[in-house]
Design an enzyme around this catalytic site. Structure first.
Site, PDB file in Angstrom:
ATOM      1  N   TYR A  56       0.839  -1.212   0.000  1.00 51.05           N
ATOM      2  CA  TYR A  56       0.000   0.000   0.000  1.00 51.05           C
ATOM      3  C   TYR A  56       0.866   1.252   0.000  1.00 51.05           C
ATOM      4  O   TYR A  56       1.856   1.313   0.723  1.00 51.05           O
ATOM      5  CB  TYR A  56      -0.914   0.019   1.237  1.00 51.05           C
ATOM      6  N   ARG A 237      -2.520  -2.890 -18.150  1.00 49.67           N
ATOM      7  CA  ARG A 237      -3.753  -2.095 -18.064  1.00 49.67           C
ATOM      8  C   ARG A 237      -3.559  -1.020 -17.007  1.00 49.67           C
ATOM      9  O   ARG A 237      -3.374  -1.322 -15.831  1.00 49.67           O
ATOM     10  CB  ARG A 237      -4.935  -2.977 -17.672  1.00 49.67           C
TER      11      ARG A 237
END
Ligand SMILES: *Cc1c(COP(=O)(O)O)cnc(C)c1O
Length: 425
Positions: A56, A237
């Site tokens: 994170y 992507r």
């Protein structure tokens, strides 16, 4: 077999592993002409599948909300530096999850709900996020739409200027999803200046061509450039927002904390890898070959009597109006897929048919060029397309042509290696 193979997945979740292998084989065996798709390199695949997915890192390098950013910060800085360098931009944000959220961030940076935006109409080749009615961008903002000219199939710049001066949008979009011709960024910039609007160039489709010098760059013209990273740019992507230094802070705040939480660090790393690949001389050759293939395929289709919007292409993309062939886009696309040619049905400008069953087909050459196909192969592909479309128009239930063509195509594609996968043995 996947390279590297997927031993853990095969042991732990054989059903899922089987689906991944089947998809890889499908991508290997077909002529993939979906204009927004490509094949990424094994290095991009490795970065995407790396342990960076475990981390994170809300915030930006040096300004994070979680500890342990010793490696993630340099990863993101590498991606940012490579993006700035490749596209000649003062600022780059590489965190948007995909093209649509990147575009939403542009609205969040410059507009309030109800403000006016000017974009290309979706059925004319624009993107949903340029203010189309079913998109949040069409519901939350006052969207005004320009079109292409009926006679040329090219963007009607006179209409863009007229609407810009009349409606005074805060934001003007150029770029789209089904535009075969070069985008005149300088002309858009002049209109935006005159109207006092921010000009955003959405180069999602053509980013790889821009990077490789096969399409003019929006740098120096657009205030903001958004792009996906997975189409002609041949990365994972994801998406990026490039801008002048002036707009950097507003755009960064719009992405985080405005719209997103933690960036997808595995994707950021893969974007960095793809950007380094796109900076190499062989990628410039690739970009020019993509256009050469599209031109050769367009010429071969024209010879067979196909009606191409704008009469041809300057890019990777061809838009076919099938009206004169007596079959709509959807059944034609379905028959072609069964025959090993994968593409999508698409609305054509001023399409009399409904959006879910339109008159056209969209074709792109980014993926087949990555496989190594060259312009001399394009007449054969046009011949296959023609055979299948003609058969679909005559008898939609007859699969004999599709089966024969699919076998011929499997023979062709077997000779062109696919990055990241090879048939076993
Ligand atoms: C593909 C595309 C997008 C959206 O990208 P997603 O990653 O599918 O959200 C936006 N704009 C244009 C012009 C595109 O072609």
């Amino acid at each position: 077999m996947h390279r590297p193979s997927l031993p853990h997945l095969h042991r732990q979740d054989p059903d899922l592993a089987g689906l991944v292998e089947a998809e890889a084989r499908r991508q290997f065996e077909k002529i993939r002409l979906i204009a927004s798709e490509n094949y990424v390199s094994p290095a991009v695949l490795e970065a995407t599948g790396s342990v960076l997915t475990n981390k994170y890192s809300e915030g930006y390098p040096g300004r994070r909300y979680y500890e342990g950013q010793q490696n993630v910060d340099p990863v993101e800085l590498l991606a940012v530096e490579r993006a700035r360098h490749l596209f000649g931009a003062e600022h780059a944000n590489v965190q948007p999850y995909s093209g649509s959220p990147a575009n939403l961030a542009v609205y969040a940076a410059f507009l309030r709900p109800g403000d006016t935006v000017l974009g290309l109409s979706l059925p004319m080749g624009g993107h949903l996020t340029h203010g189309w009615s079913v998109s949040a961008t069409g519901k939350w903002f006052n969207a005004v739409r320009y079109e292409v000219r009926r006679d040329t199939g090219r963007i009607d710049l006179d209409q863009v200027r007229e609407l810009a001066l009349k409606e005074r949008p805060k934001l003007i979009w150029c770029g789209g999803t089904a535009l075969p011709r070069t985008i005149d960024f300088a002309a858009f910039a002049e209109i935006a200046r005159e109207a006092g609007a921010v000009l955003a160039a959405d180069i999602a489709h053509i980013a790889g061509l821009v990077a490789g010098g096969a399409h003019p760059s929006p740098a120096g013209h657009a205030d903001v450039v958004t792009t996906t990273t997975h189409k002609t740019l041949r990365g994972p992507r994801g998406a990026m927002i490039l801008s002048t230094a002036e707009h950097a802070a507003a755009l960064d705040r719009a992405v985080f904390p405005g719209l997103q939480g933690g960036p997808h660090n595995h994707t950021t790393a893969a974007i960095a890898v793809a950007l380094a690949e796109a900076a190499r001389p062989d990628f410039a050759e690739y970009a020019h070959r993509v256009v050469a293939n599209a031109r050769a395929l367009a010429d071969a289709l024209l010879e067979r009597g196909y009606d191409l919007i704008s009469g041809g292409t300057d890019t990777h993309l061809i838009l076919i109006d099938l009206t004169n062939k007596g079959v709509p886009g959807k059944p034609a696309a379905r028959a072609l897929d069964a025959a090993g040619i994968e593409l999508n049905h698409n609305a054509v400008p001023f399409d009399p048919r409904k959006p879910f069953d339109p008159s056209g087909l969209r074709v792109g050459t980014a993926a087949i060029t990555t496989r190594g196909l060259t312009p001399d192969r394009m007449p054969q592909i046009a011949a296959w397309i023609d055979e299948v479309v003609t058969a679909a128009a005559a008898d939609p239930d007859d699969a004999s042509v599709a089966d024969r063509v699919a076998a011929e195509i499997r023979e062709l594609t077997a000779a062109y290696p696919m990055p990241g996968w090879a048939p076993a043995g």
